[in-house]
Design a protein around this motif. Structure first.
Motif, PDB file in Angstrom:
ATOM      1  N   LYS A 174       0.830  -1.202   0.000  1.00  0.00           N
ATOM      2  CA  LYS A 174       0.000   0.000   0.000  1.00  0.00           C
ATOM      3  C   LYS A 174       0.874   1.266   0.000  1.00  0.00           C
ATOM      4  O   LYS A 174       0.597   2.239  -0.705  1.00  0.00           O
ATOM      5  N   SER A 175       1.958   1.231   0.804  1.00  0.00           N
ATOM      6  CA  SER A 175       2.891   2.363   0.823  1.00  0.00           C
ATOM      7  C   SER A 175       3.572   2.527  -0.532  1.00  0.00           C
ATOM      8  O   SER A 175       3.843   3.640  -0.994  1.00  0.00           O
ATOM      9  N   TYR A 176       3.819   1.394  -1.211  1.00  0.00           N
ATOM     10  CA  TYR A 176       4.508   1.439  -2.500  1.00  0.00           C
ATOM     11  C   TYR A 176       3.643   2.100  -3.550  1.00  0.00           C
ATOM     12  O   TYR A 176       4.145   2.773  -4.454  1.00  0.00           O
ATOM     13  N   ARG A 177       2.317   1.920  -3.435  1.00  0.00           N
ATOM     14  CA  ARG A 177       1.424   2.494  -4.449  1.00  0.00           C
ATOM     15  C   ARG A 177       1.342   4.025  -4.329  1.00  0.00           C
ATOM     16  O   ARG A 177       0.972   4.695  -5.285  1.00  0.00           O
ATOM     17  N   GLU A 178       1.667   4.546  -3.140  1.00  0.00           N
ATOM     18  CA  GLU A 178       1.647   6.008  -2.957  1.00  0.00           C
ATOM     19  C   GLU A 178       2.928   6.591  -3.544  1.00  0.00           C
ATOM     20  O   GLU A 178       3.878   6.920  -2.858  1.00  0.00           O
ATOM     21  N   ARG A 179       2.945   6.699  -4.833  1.00  0.00           N
ATOM     22  CA  ARG A 179       4.150   7.060  -5.562  1.00  0.00           C
ATOM     23  C   ARG A 179       4.364   8.578  -5.574  1.00  0.00           C
ATOM     24  O   ARG A 179       3.431   9.360  -5.448  1.00  0.00           O
ATOM     25  N   ILE A 180       5.610   8.923  -5.765  1.00  0.00           N
ATOM     26  CA  ILE A 180       5.983  10.326  -5.958  1.00  0.00           C
ATOM     27  C   ILE A 180       5.771  10.661  -7.436  1.00  0.00           C
ATOM     28  O   ILE A 180       6.016   9.810  -8.310  1.00  0.00           O
ATOM     29  N   PRO A 181       5.328  11.866  -7.752  1.00  0.00           N
ATOM     30  CA  PRO A 181       5.170  12.233  -9.160  1.00  0.00           C
ATOM     31  C   PRO A 181       6.475  12.052  -9.940  1.00  0.00           C
ATOM     32  O   PRO A 181       7.547  12.418  -9.466  1.00  0.00           O
ATOM     33  N   ASP A 182       6.332  11.440 -11.149  1.00  0.00           N
ATOM     34  CA  ASP A 182       7.478  11.168 -12.035  1.00  0.00           C
ATOM     35  C   ASP A 182       8.497  10.244 -11.401  1.00  0.00           C
ATOM     36  O   ASP A 182       9.689  10.269 -11.742  1.00  0.00           O
ATOM     37  N   GLU A 183       8.047   9.377 -10.485  1.00  0.00           N
ATOM     38  CA  GLU A 183       8.969   8.449  -9.844  1.00  0.00           C
ATOM     39  C   GLU A 183       9.326   7.313 -10.795  1.00  0.00           C
ATOM     40  O   GLU A 183       8.488   6.810 -11.559  1.00  0.00           O
ATOM     41  N   SER A 184      10.598   6.909 -10.738  1.00  0.00           N
ATOM     42  CA  SER A 184      11.071   5.783 -11.542  1.00  0.00           C
ATOM     43  C   SER A 184      11.996   4.945 -10.688  1.00  0.00           C
ATOM     44  O   SER A 184      12.861   5.482  -9.983  1.00  0.00           O
ATOM     45  N   SER A 185      11.811   3.586 -10.728  1.00  0.00           N
ATOM     46  CA  SER A 185      12.589   2.680  -9.886  1.00  0.00           C
ATOM     47  C   SER A 185      13.312   1.656 -10.746  1.00  0.00           C
ATOM     48  O   SER A 185      12.818   1.235 -11.806  1.00  0.00           O
ATOM     49  N   ASN A 186      14.486   1.241 -10.305  1.00  0.00           N
ATOM     50  CA  ASN A 186      15.273   0.185 -10.950  1.00  0.00           C
ATOM     51  C   ASN A 186      15.893  -0.694  -9.881  1.00  0.00           C
ATOM     52  O   ASN A 186      16.305  -0.194  -8.828  1.00  0.00           O
ATOM     53  N   ILE A 187      15.965  -1.987 -10.168  1.00  0.00           N
ATOM     54  CA  ILE A 187      16.640  -2.939  -9.286  1.00  0.00           C
ATOM     55  C   ILE A 187      17.632  -3.713 -10.143  1.00  0.00           C
ATOM     56  O   ILE A 187      17.283  -4.234 -11.214  1.00  0.00           O
ATOM     57  N   VAL A 240      16.129   4.931  -7.255  1.00  0.00           N
ATOM     58  CA  VAL A 240      14.846   5.626  -7.396  1.00  0.00           C
ATOM     59  C   VAL A 240      15.139   7.068  -7.817  1.00  0.00           C
ATOM     60  O   VAL A 240      15.981   7.736  -7.205  1.00  0.00           O
ATOM     61  N   THR A 241      14.454   7.517  -8.838  1.00  0.00           N
ATOM     62  CA  THR A 241      14.571   8.919  -9.287  1.00  0.00           C
ATOM     63  C   THR A 241      13.180   9.530  -9.347  1.00  0.00           C
ATOM     64  O   THR A 241      12.187   8.832  -9.582  1.00  0.00           O
ATOM     65  N   ALA A 242      13.116  10.842  -9.126  1.00  0.00           N
ATOM     66  CA  ALA A 242      11.831  11.556  -9.186  1.00  0.00           C
ATOM     67  C   ALA A 242      12.121  13.056  -9.273  1.00  0.00           C
ATOM     68  O   ALA A 242      13.221  13.522  -8.975  1.00  0.00           O
ATOM     69  N   ARG A 243      11.127  13.785  -9.674  1.00  0.00           N
ATOM     70  CA  ARG A 243      11.227  15.245  -9.759  1.00  0.00           C
ATOM     71  C   ARG A 243      10.567  15.840  -8.519  1.00  0.00           C
ATOM     72  O   ARG A 243       9.417  15.525  -8.204  1.00  0.00           O
ATOM     73  N   ASN A 244      11.294  16.736  -7.839  1.00  0.00           N
ATOM     74  CA  ASN A 244      10.789  17.352  -6.595  1.00  0.00           C
ATOM     75  C   ASN A 244       9.879  18.532  -6.957  1.00  0.00           C
ATOM     76  O   ASN A 244      10.210  19.689  -6.707  1.00  0.00           O
ATOM     77  N   THR A 245       8.743  18.222  -7.526  1.00  0.00           N
ATOM     78  CA  THR A 245       7.820  19.275  -7.980  1.00  0.00           C
ATOM     79  C   THR A 245       7.326  20.111  -6.809  1.00  0.00           C
ATOM     80  O   THR A 245       7.298  21.350  -6.866  1.00  0.00           O
ATOM     81  N   MET A 246       6.907  19.442  -5.749  1.00  0.00           N
ATOM     82  CA  MET A 246       6.393  20.155  -4.582  1.00  0.00           C
ATOM     83  C   MET A 246       7.456  21.042  -3.947  1.00  0.00           C
ATOM     84  O   MET A 246       7.192  22.191  -3.570  1.00  0.00           O
ATOM     85  N   GLY A 247       8.681  20.535  -3.853  1.00  0.00           N
ATOM     86  CA  GLY A 247       9.764  21.329  -3.269  1.00  0.00           C
ATOM     87  C   GLY A 247      10.076  22.557  -4.103  1.00  0.00           C
ATOM     88  O   GLY A 247      10.336  23.645  -3.561  1.00  0.00           O
ATOM     89  N   ILE A 248      10.054  22.377  -5.440  1.00  0.00           N
ATOM     90  CA  ILE A 248      10.315  23.527  -6.323  1.00  0.00           C
ATOM     91  C   ILE A 248       9.234  24.585  -6.151  1.00  0.00           C
ATOM     92  O   ILE A 248       9.512  25.785  -6.105  1.00  0.00           O
ATOM     93  N   GLN A 249       7.991  24.128  -6.057  1.00  0.00           N
ATOM     94  CA  GLN A 249       6.895  25.078  -5.839  1.00  0.00           C
ATOM     95  C   GLN A 249       7.042  25.806  -4.504  1.00  0.00           C
ATOM     96  O   GLN A 249       6.809  27.025  -4.408  1.00  0.00           O
TER      97      GLN A 249
END
Length: 456
Positions: free
Chosen positions: A69-82, A138-147
């Motif tokens: 359930k926590s995994y589904r709460e994704r960050i905008p533009d999140e991308s994961s690799n293993i 994991v990579t993502a764009r900090n949209t909220m932080g930029i705002q």
């Protein structure tokens, strides 16, 4: 530009510099805090991703559902690799980036590695598991932080402009209040003219620089008032002294021209004219000599003068000139080193100044003996000249050093009121101070003080 505006602008500029430094620090610290918080969030997402894909067989169903359930709460533009230990992407079929092997080795070496890629933030962790050793990125764009940072920046800009405006207005008010005493002084000074130099500027009670300015200005007014009074007195005395011989000359010429005279009468008239003309010459020469005393003593036109030796020379001069009367010289508290009795100055001028005082002492005491005392002290050398003559009235004591001024009881004696003026100027050139004390009908004492330190 008025001082009030200049002070306001300078105060605003200083405040602006301080606010700029403070606001820039606030912005940078806030940006650093937001960035660190986002990296912590990425690290948490990396752990959740690893747990979802790698710990599924080791967790209870309930615990796994919470993590999923926590995994589904994704960050905008999140991308994961293993990646496994062979640097192959596993578990996640759709990958946004293919990371190079060098970065994966760096993550294995550091265990937690932060980086920036294009406009996104990324974080990689090394995750050992019973299925192998993996690397999760994991990579993502900090949209909220930029705002948030943009919003903070606009708030700081608006606050900066408002603060500068308030600072300028308050600076104007404060400068006006601070400069109000100076405005008051200016208003009072505008009303002071040559005919009302007795007026004074009102002083404040704060004992500050402005009050010191008012005190100094009042002192200047006092000196100017005294100078104007001396000038008026000088003009009055000069006109009187010059008018008397001129009136005599004109009268003699008019009387002589009325009728034809004998040779003896013409000779007598010319003799009178010659005598009065010589008086005019003496007065004008004395005034010219007073103006020439406005010189500056330097090391080149001065020398060391031993005051005791100078007094012996003056005493010898009067012993030959007036054998019937004497100049008594007395030395008090003399130092062991005779060099301490030396002053630096012009010998001929100093001789002239002392001779003027001693000559007056003989003249106004009807050629009685004159006492001269030289006293040495740590602060300086004092020379006193005392006579037993007619004395000086209290009302005349402050005026005797004025050019052409003569006290009421001095008109019976020859002179033109120039000697003491000349003496005072010479002593001022030598950094010496002269004072006088007198008792009418008993005598007068002149005290001259020479300080030890004399710099020209």
């Amino acid at each position: 530009m008025k001082i009030r505006h200049r002070l306001s602008l300078q105060f605003t500029l200083i405040s602006g510099i301080i606010l700029t430094i403070v606001f820039v620090l606030i912005y940078l610290l806030s940006a650093q805090y937001i960035q660190n918080s986002f990296y912590k969030l990425l690290q948490m997402r990396a752990l959740v991703t690893a747990q979802v894909y790698l710990e599924k067989d080791e967790l209870t169903k309930k615990k796994f559902l919470e993590i999923e359930k926590s995994y589904r709460e994704r960050i905008p533009d999140e991308s994961s690799n293993i990646y496994d230990q062979h640097n192959q992407a596993v578990f996640i079929e759709k990958t946004k980036y293919n990371w190079p092997a060098s970065m994966l080795e760096t993550i294995r070496h550091r265990e937690v590695y932060r980086f920036r890629f294009q406009e996104e933030s990324g974080l990689g962790i090394y995750y050992p598991d019973n299925q192998g050793n993996f690397v999760v990125i994991v990579t993502a764009r900090n949209t909220m932080g930029i705002q948030q940072l943009n919003y903070l920046m606009w708030i700081l800009i608006v606050m900066f402009l408002v603060a500068l405006l308030i600072t300028f207005v308050m600076g104007q008010w404060y400068a006006s209040r601070a400069l109000e005493p100076i405005k008051s002084i200016n208003r009072q000074v505008k009303n002071i003219r040559s005919n009302n130099l007795h007026m004074r500027v009102q002083q404040g009670r704060n004992k500050d620089e402005i009050d010191e300015l008012a005190t100094n200005f009042n002192g200047l007014l006092q000196h100017m008032e005294q100078a104007f009074d001396m000038q008026r007195s000088f003009v009055s005395n000069a006109s009187h002294e010059l008018r008397t011989p001129l009136t005599t000359i004109i009268g003699e010429i008019e009387v002589t021209l009325q009728n034809e005279r004998s040779r003896e009468d013409y000779i007598q008239t010319l003799g009178t004219l010659l005598g009065e003309s010589e008086k005019l010459k003496i007065i004008t020469d004395g005034l010219l000599q007073l103006t020439r005393l406005d010189v500056i003593l330097t090391d080149t036109n001065s020398e060391l003068i031993r005051l005791d030796e100078l007094l012996w020379e003056i005493q010898e001069f009067w012993r030959h000139k007036t054998p019937t009367v004497r100049l008594h010289v007395k030395l008090n508290d003399m130092p062991e080193d005779a060099a301490q009795l030396c002053i630096r100055g012009n010998r001929s001028l100093m001789t002239l100044a002392l001779q003027n005082i001693i000559r007056n002492a003989f003249k106004f005491s009807y050629n009685r003996d004159v006492d001269c005392q030289l006293t040495y002290s740590k602060s300086g050398i004092t020379l006193s000249v005392s006579d037993h003559g007619i004395g000086i009235a209290d009302a005349d004591l402050e005026k005797i050093f004025m050019p052409l001024y003569r006290a009421n009881n001095a008109h019976a004696f020859d002179g033109y009121g120039i000697g003491l003026s000349m003496t005072q100027k010479i002593l001022q050139l030598h950094k010496a101070a002269i004072t006088v004390s007198s008792v009418l009908g008993q005598g007068t004492t002149f005290n001259i003080f020479f300080p030890h330190v004399q710099k020209f």
